[in-house]
Design a protein around this motif. Structure first.
Motif, PDB file in Angstrom:
ATOM      1  N   GLU A 129       0.830  -1.208   0.000  1.00 52.61           N
ATOM      2  CA  GLU A 129       0.000   0.000   0.000  1.00 52.61           C
ATOM      3  C   GLU A 129       0.865   1.260   0.000  1.00 52.61           C
ATOM      4  OE1 GLU A 129      -3.282   0.396  -0.297  1.00 52.61           O
ATOM      5  OE2 GLU A 129      -3.543  -1.765  -0.545  1.00 52.61           O
ATOM      6  N   VAL A 130       1.952   1.245   0.781  1.00 53.54           N
ATOM      7  CA  VAL A 130       2.855   2.391   0.808  1.00 53.54           C
ATOM      8  C   VAL A 130       3.509   2.581  -0.566  1.00 53.54           C
ATOM      9  CG1 VAL A 130       4.989   3.328   1.794  1.00 53.54           C
ATOM     10  CG2 VAL A 130       3.299   2.228   3.280  1.00 53.54           C
ATOM     11  N   ALA A 131       3.955   1.475  -1.169  1.00 55.02           N
ATOM     12  CA  ALA A 131       4.580   1.558  -2.492  1.00 55.02           C
ATOM     13  C   ALA A 131       3.619   2.159  -3.510  1.00 55.02           C
ATOM     14  CB  ALA A 131       5.034   0.165  -2.939  1.00 55.02           C
ATOM     15  N   ASN A 132       2.359   1.769  -3.434  1.00 55.53           N
ATOM     16  CA  ASN A 132       1.360   2.301  -4.366  1.00 55.53           C
ATOM     17  C   ASN A 132       1.128   3.793  -4.147  1.00 55.53           C
ATOM     18  OD1 ASN A 132       1.021  -0.211  -5.566  1.00 55.53           O
ATOM     19  ND2 ASN A 132      -0.709  -0.772  -4.256  1.00 55.53           N
ATOM     20  N   SER A 145       0.401   9.684   7.472  1.00 56.24           N
ATOM     21  CA  SER A 145      -0.896   9.859   8.135  1.00 56.24           C
ATOM     22  C   SER A 145      -1.867   8.732   7.795  1.00 56.24           C
ATOM     23  CB  SER A 145      -1.509  11.208   7.759  1.00 56.24           C
ATOM     24  OG  SER A 145      -1.920  11.228   6.401  1.00 56.24           O
ATOM     25  N   GLU A 146      -1.694   8.100   6.634  1.00 57.96           N
ATOM     26  CA  GLU A 146      -2.589   7.014   6.222  1.00 57.96           C
ATOM     27  C   GLU A 146      -2.200   5.652   6.787  1.00 57.96           C
ATOM     28  OE1 GLU A 146      -3.962   6.653   2.204  1.00 57.96           O
ATOM     29  OE2 GLU A 146      -3.631   8.789   1.786  1.00 57.96           O
ATOM     30  N   LEU A 147      -0.968   5.526   7.268  1.00 57.62           N
ATOM     31  CA  LEU A 147      -0.477   4.211   7.711  1.00 57.62           C
ATOM     32  C   LEU A 147      -1.353   3.551   8.782  1.00 57.62           C
ATOM     33  CD1 LEU A 147       3.389   4.736   7.660  1.00 57.62           C
ATOM     34  CD2 LEU A 147       2.137   2.885   6.525  1.00 57.62           C
ATOM     35  N   PRO A 148      -1.781   4.254   9.826  1.00 57.20           N
ATOM     36  CA  PRO A 148      -2.633   3.586  10.823  1.00 57.20           C
ATOM     37  C   PRO A 148      -3.934   3.038  10.239  1.00 57.20           C
ATOM     38  CG  PRO A 148      -1.748   5.630  11.700  1.00 57.20           C
ATOM     39  CD  PRO A 148      -1.440   5.632  10.239  1.00 57.20           C
ATOM     40  N   THR A 149      -4.522   3.761   9.298  1.00 62.79           N
ATOM     41  CA  THR A 149      -5.758   3.282   8.664  1.00 62.79           C
ATOM     42  C   THR A 149      -5.497   2.059   7.814  1.00 62.79           C
ATOM     43  OG1 THR A 149      -6.653   5.527   8.622  1.00 62.79           O
ATOM     44  CG2 THR A 149      -7.661   3.925   7.134  1.00 62.79           C
ATOM     45  N   ILE A 150      -4.395   2.081   7.062  1.00 63.22           N
ATOM     46  CA  ILE A 150      -4.011   0.903   6.261  1.00 63.22           C
ATOM     47  C   ILE A 150      -3.870  -0.307   7.175  1.00 63.22           C
ATOM     48  CG2 ILE A 150      -2.148  -0.119   4.907  1.00 63.22           C
ATOM     49  CD1 ILE A 150      -1.594   2.751   3.828  1.00 63.22           C
ATOM     50  N   GLU A 223     -19.131  -8.705   6.395  1.00 62.95           N
ATOM     51  CA  GLU A 223     -19.193  -7.260   6.617  1.00 62.95           C
ATOM     52  C   GLU A 223     -18.385  -6.453   5.605  1.00 62.95           C
ATOM     53  OE1 GLU A 223     -21.112  -6.081   8.947  1.00 62.95           O
ATOM     54  OE2 GLU A 223     -21.605  -8.037   9.828  1.00 62.95           O
ATOM     55  N   ASN A 224     -17.409  -7.096   4.949  1.00 64.14           N
ATOM     56  CA  ASN A 224     -16.474  -6.334   4.121  1.00 64.14           C
ATOM     57  C   ASN A 224     -16.082  -7.088   2.861  1.00 64.14           C
ATOM     58  OD1 ASN A 224     -15.606  -4.171   6.251  1.00 64.14           O
ATOM     59  ND2 ASN A 224     -15.349  -6.120   7.310  1.00 64.14           N
ATOM     60  N   LYS A 225     -15.752  -6.325   1.829  1.00 65.53           N
ATOM     61  CA  LYS A 225     -15.047  -6.897   0.695  1.00 65.53           C
ATOM     62  C   LYS A 225     -13.585  -7.020   1.092  1.00 65.53           C
ATOM     63  CE  LYS A 225     -18.147  -4.838  -2.745  1.00 65.53           C
ATOM     64  NZ  LYS A 225     -18.821  -6.092  -3.100  1.00 65.53           N
ATOM     65  N   ILE A 277      -5.737 -11.191   5.472  1.00 64.52           N
ATOM     66  CA  ILE A 277      -7.002 -10.596   5.040  1.00 64.52           C
ATOM     67  C   ILE A 277      -6.895  -9.082   5.089  1.00 64.52           C
ATOM     68  CG2 ILE A 277      -9.477 -10.467   5.525  1.00 64.52           C
ATOM     69  CD1 ILE A 277      -9.091 -13.129   7.164  1.00 64.52           C
ATOM     70  N   GLN A 278      -7.192  -8.455   3.962  1.00 67.08           N
ATOM     71  CA  GLN A 278      -7.212  -6.996   3.887  1.00 67.08           C
ATOM     72  C   GLN A 278      -8.628  -6.540   3.589  1.00 67.08           C
ATOM     73  OE1 GLN A 278      -5.285  -5.184   0.489  1.00 67.08           O
ATOM     74  NE2 GLN A 278      -4.895  -3.278   1.590  1.00 67.08           N
ATOM     75  N   LYS A 279      -9.227  -5.874   4.552  1.00 70.36           N
ATOM     76  CA  LYS A 279     -10.560  -5.332   4.350  1.00 70.36           C
ATOM     77  C   LYS A 279     -10.470  -4.097   3.460  1.00 70.36           C
ATOM     78  CE  LYS A 279     -11.100  -5.176   8.834  1.00 70.36           C
ATOM     79  NZ  LYS A 279     -11.667  -4.910  10.195  1.00 70.36           N
ATOM     80  N   VAL A 280     -11.346  -4.036   2.470  1.00 67.42           N
ATOM     81  CA  VAL A 280     -11.336  -2.919   1.525  1.00 67.42           C
ATOM     82  C   VAL A 280     -12.618  -2.129   1.722  1.00 67.42           C
ATOM     83  CG1 VAL A 280     -11.234  -2.224  -0.890  1.00 67.42           C
ATOM     84  CG2 VAL A 280      -9.956  -4.251  -0.115  1.00 67.42           C
ATOM     85  N   CYS A 281     -12.505  -0.898   2.183  1.00 64.37           N
ATOM     86  CA  CYS A 281     -13.668  -0.081   2.496  1.00 64.37           C
ATOM     87  C   CYS A 281     -14.249   0.535   1.221  1.00 64.37           C
ATOM     88  CB  CYS A 281     -13.287   1.025   3.476  1.00 64.37           C
ATOM     89  SG  CYS A 281     -12.622   0.390   5.030  1.00 64.37           S
TER      90      CYS A 281
END
Length: 281
Positions: A129-132, A145-150, A223-225, A277-281
């Motif tokens: 995710e960081v690389a992207n 700032s996005e790292l905790p959410t990731i 609950e999530n994709k 597992i990565q939940k995608v919001c």
């Protein structure tokens, strides 16, 4: 203008091909046998580790200071201004702290070291995710700032055939083992908020332990994709079978297989199976 580099340790389970493609700097952990030392993923493969476990269980250790220093000097010479390092849980390894201390000696690099509190492919997902985000042109500050959410949208579970190797490596944390081995109880293991292993539940026998893994995924899919990776340590055929069983489930956006890195394979032993597992919001 910011030029941002990404460093990951080899516990992240990303393949060398992906690491090269995403322009990630790999910091290998070390694996030591009585006859010599190897760089994780560079000098030795996971299959080689599993093939030799009956003869000798090697020791694992932090990345070398020399390897880390070379990476940082190279980055400075290549004109990088910022560094984000994504590391294995500090509750399981001192890698986070060693990178943090090394970066303090390079004030020309504005840096952030992120302790994922996880390991294996779940750690690798954070790095991807960081690389992207770097490729998208996000600023250093935006990415940090996005790292905790990731991170909060990623979880991993695994089960092992035996706790013998976790115990030998001193990585067992709150996972209790001897009686469980005697009763053929297979723990489903994850990490807690401090990044330490703990047992979520136990299942009797291999088949039930795999069913439990899948049940945790099904709960998330209600609950999530999700993006899903089947993890394995020397158990490719079983991993393929698990992957096939998941193909009909709703809300899976992507599905892949990931092999546990050599250094982690030392502690998990042959037969490890898991899910990232990565939940995608």
């Amino acid at each position: 203008m910011q030029k941002i580099a990404l460093i990951v340790d080899s516990a992240c389970d990303l393949s060398l091909e992906v690491i090269k493609e995403k322009n990630i700097r790999l910091l290998p952990l070390r694996i030591s046998y009585s006859h010599g030392e190897y760089k994780d993923k560079i000098d030795i493969s996971a299959d080689e580790i599993y093939g030799n476990l009956e003869k000798e269980v090697p020791k694992t250790s932090l990345p070398s200071a020399e390897d880390l220093e070379k990476i940082l000097i190279d980055l400075e010479n290549e004109g990088y201004t910022h560094v984000i390092a994504v590391t294995i849980s500090s509750g399981l390894s001192g890698t986070f702290n060693s990178i943090r201390l090394a970066l303090e000696e390079h004030p020309n690099l504005t840096s952030h070291v992120f302790d994922t509190k996880i390991l294996a492919m779940p750690e690798g997902i954070v790095a991807l995710e960081v690389a992207n985000l770097i490729k998208e042109g996000k600023s250093f500050e935006e990415i940090v700032s996005e790292l905790p959410t990731i991170r909060k949208n990623i979880i991993g579970y695994f089960t092992v055939n035996t706790l013998e190797y976790l115990k030998k490596g001193g990585r067992i944390g709150r996972v209790a083992g001897t009686i469980g081995d005697m009763l053929n109880l297979k723990p489903i293991v994850t990490v807690d908020e401090e990044g330490i292993y703990y047992t979520v539940c136990k299942a009797r026998g291999r088949k039930q332990s795999i069913s439990k893994l899948i049940s945790f995924l099904k709960d998330e899919l209600k609950e999530n994709k999700c993006n899903v990776w089947v993890l394995h340590g020397g158990a490719l055929e079983e991993a393929k079978s698990v992957l096939e069983s998941l193909k009909g489930l709703n809300n899976i956006l992507s599905l892949d297989i990931s092999q546990i890195s050599p250094a982690l394979g030392v502690h998990g032993g042959p037969g490890l199976l898991g899910l990232a597992i990565q939940k995608v919001c």
